[in-house]
Scaffold this active site. Sequence first.
Site, PDB file in Angstrom:
ATOM      1  N   THR A 161     -14.588  33.330 -50.908  1.00  0.00           N
ATOM      2  CA  THR A 161     -15.477  34.200 -50.131  1.00  0.00           C
ATOM      3  C   THR A 161     -16.943  33.831 -50.361  1.00  0.00           C
ATOM      4  O   THR A 161     -17.277  33.249 -51.387  1.00  0.00           O
ATOM      5  CB  THR A 161     -15.219  35.648 -50.607  1.00  0.00           C
ATOM      6  OG1 THR A 161     -13.935  36.027 -50.159  1.00  0.00           O
ATOM      7  CG2 THR A 161     -16.231  36.647 -50.103  1.00  0.00           C
ATOM      8  N   ARG A 189      -3.540  41.600 -43.086  1.00  0.00           N
ATOM      9  CA  ARG A 189      -4.018  41.941 -44.437  1.00  0.00           C
ATOM     10  C   ARG A 189      -5.555  42.002 -44.448  1.00  0.00           C
ATOM     11  O   ARG A 189      -6.234  41.124 -43.953  1.00  0.00           O
ATOM     12  CB  ARG A 189      -3.523  40.902 -45.438  1.00  0.00           C
ATOM     13  CG  ARG A 189      -3.999  41.132 -46.879  1.00  0.00           C
ATOM     14  CD  ARG A 189      -5.242  40.345 -47.218  1.00  0.00           C
ATOM     15  NE  ARG A 189      -5.607  40.440 -48.627  1.00  0.00           N
ATOM     16  CZ  ARG A 189      -6.766  40.008 -49.127  1.00  0.00           C
ATOM     17  NH1 ARG A 189      -7.658  39.466 -48.334  1.00  0.00           N
ATOM     18  NH2 ARG A 189      -7.040  40.127 -50.406  1.00  0.00           N
ATOM     19  N   VAL A 190      -6.089  43.047 -45.047  1.00  0.00           N
ATOM     20  CA  VAL A 190      -7.537  43.176 -45.211  1.00  0.00           C
ATOM     21  C   VAL A 190      -7.833  43.295 -46.700  1.00  0.00           C
ATOM     22  O   VAL A 190      -7.179  44.072 -47.402  1.00  0.00           O
ATOM     23  CB  VAL A 190      -8.076  44.409 -44.452  1.00  0.00           C
ATOM     24  CG1 VAL A 190      -9.553  44.615 -44.739  1.00  0.00           C
ATOM     25  CG2 VAL A 190      -7.830  44.257 -42.950  1.00  0.00           C
ATOM     26  N   GLY A 191      -8.796  42.522 -47.168  1.00  0.00           N
ATOM     27  CA  GLY A 191      -9.140  42.553 -48.589  1.00  0.00           C
ATOM     28  C   GLY A 191     -10.318  43.458 -48.881  1.00  0.00           C
ATOM     29  O   GLY A 191     -10.650  44.367 -48.114  1.00  0.00           O
ATOM     30  N   ASP A 192     -10.954  43.184 -49.995  1.00  0.00           N
ATOM     31  CA  ASP A 192     -12.075  44.019 -50.452  1.00  0.00           C
ATOM     32  C   ASP A 192     -13.381  43.710 -49.724  1.00  0.00           C
ATOM     33  O   ASP A 192     -14.261  44.575 -49.629  1.00  0.00           O
ATOM     34  CB  ASP A 192     -12.308  43.792 -51.956  1.00  0.00           C
ATOM     35  CG  ASP A 192     -12.660  42.337 -52.263  1.00  0.00           C
ATOM     36  OD1 ASP A 192     -11.986  41.439 -51.708  1.00  0.00           O
ATOM     37  OD2 ASP A 192     -13.598  42.100 -53.045  1.00  0.00           O
ATOM     38  N   THR A 211     -16.246  38.685 -55.244  1.00  0.00           N
ATOM     39  CA  THR A 211     -15.312  37.644 -54.812  1.00  0.00           C
ATOM     40  C   THR A 211     -14.168  37.538 -55.805  1.00  0.00           C
ATOM     41  O   THR A 211     -14.368  37.695 -57.004  1.00  0.00           O
ATOM     42  CB  THR A 211     -16.014  36.273 -54.670  1.00  0.00           C
ATOM     43  OG1 THR A 211     -15.010  35.272 -54.452  1.00  0.00           O
ATOM     44  CG2 THR A 211     -16.814  35.906 -55.903  1.00  0.00           C
ATOM     45  N   GLY A 212     -12.990  37.287 -55.285  1.00  0.00           N
ATOM     46  CA  GLY A 212     -11.814  37.195 -56.144  1.00  0.00           C
ATOM     47  C   GLY A 212     -10.618  37.818 -55.444  1.00  0.00           C
ATOM     48  O   GLY A 212     -10.609  37.936 -54.214  1.00  0.00           O
ATOM     49  N   GLY A 214      -8.854  40.297 -53.837  1.00  0.00           N
ATOM     50  CA  GLY A 214      -9.354  41.525 -53.242  1.00  0.00           C
ATOM     51  C   GLY A 214      -8.562  42.776 -53.549  1.00  0.00           C
ATOM     52  O   GLY A 214      -9.127  43.865 -53.690  1.00  0.00           O
TER      53      GLY A 214
HETATM   54  N1  ASP Z   1     -12.003  38.807 -52.131  1.00  0.00           N
HETATM   55  C1  ASP Z   1     -11.517  38.032 -51.027  1.00  0.00           C
HETATM   56  C2  ASP Z   1     -10.282  38.714 -50.473  1.00  0.00           C
HETATM   57  O1  ASP Z   1      -9.467  39.183 -51.249  1.00  0.00           O
HETATM   58  C3  ASP Z   1     -11.169  36.625 -51.405  1.00  0.00           C
HETATM   59  C4  ASP Z   1     -12.267  35.864 -52.118  1.00  0.00           C
HETATM   60  O2  ASP Z   1     -13.120  36.450 -52.743  1.00  0.00           O
HETATM   61  O3  ASP Z   1     -12.276  34.643 -52.042  1.00  0.00           O
HETATM   62  O4  ASP Z   1     -10.096  38.712 -49.284  1.00  0.00           O
END
Ligand code: ASP
Length: 290
Positions: A161, A189-192, A211-212, A214
Amino acid sequence: MTHTSQNIALAIHGGAGNYDKAEQDVQIEHLRSVAERGRTMLLGGVSALDVVEELAVMLEDAGLYVAGKGTGPNSAGEYELDACIMDGASRNVGAVAALKGFKNPVRVARAVMEHTPHVMLAGNGAQTFAALRNCTPVENPLEYYIICGVTRLPHELDTGTIGVVARDNKGRLAAATSTGGLLGKMAGRVGDSPLPGAGCWADERVAISCTGQGEYFIKAATAADISARMAYADTPLPEAAKAALTDMKTQGGYGGVIALGKTGIATMPYTSKGMRRAWIDADGAVRVDV
Ligand code: ASP
């Protein structure tokens, strides 16, 4: 972390992950050029909100991160993108989730913020709105996106991200986060990243981009947690960010945050092997690390 003479501050990230640091030369140079552009804009008096949007667009267009052009397909072979932008001074915020067919989700998020009564639009509704606002479409996904045909199992998913936090010469804070999500994620799917308080946040105290993995940032409400620790417990930003990240890690995930306080102090902790990041240091110089 602040260019004290001008009262401006900036930090950007290109994702946290367990990548090989020795293979990040191109990203390092790109992050440097993006941060230099941000410094020029902030020194020229551009608002934090406009800076985070413009730099997020540069990162989305690069094809070097899992956002914008660098997004990978989901398990249905489609490209669904999430983004959020937030203005700390007004608490105005806009977001899009599972957006298909547009180059710059952060621009659509900004349009949601400014041209709707809502905070977030998702899926078809977001696409219809983006078209109405004349946002730039992706005509041919298979030609546009760098990563085609990748299918991976969920536990092998990669991260990358992008995010930007800035403080302008009027002391206003802003944050933006944009992502293609996790490679091989399920459709829908929706992340953070597009969720205010999870992967993106800005208020009068702090601007944050996460980032990480989610799912874990959502379970820990990481961005909101950092701001709350500062507000309720008077915890200084570096400790607040570290504690919130530790809580996220306790849920089982990994990743990092960039966070910029009102005083221009930036902190960038991460629990993964690395986090691609750039910032303006106290002398006004751009620094990069991965
Ligand atoms: N946090 C993002 C997600 O889970 C992925 C990322 O940070 O690379 O969609």
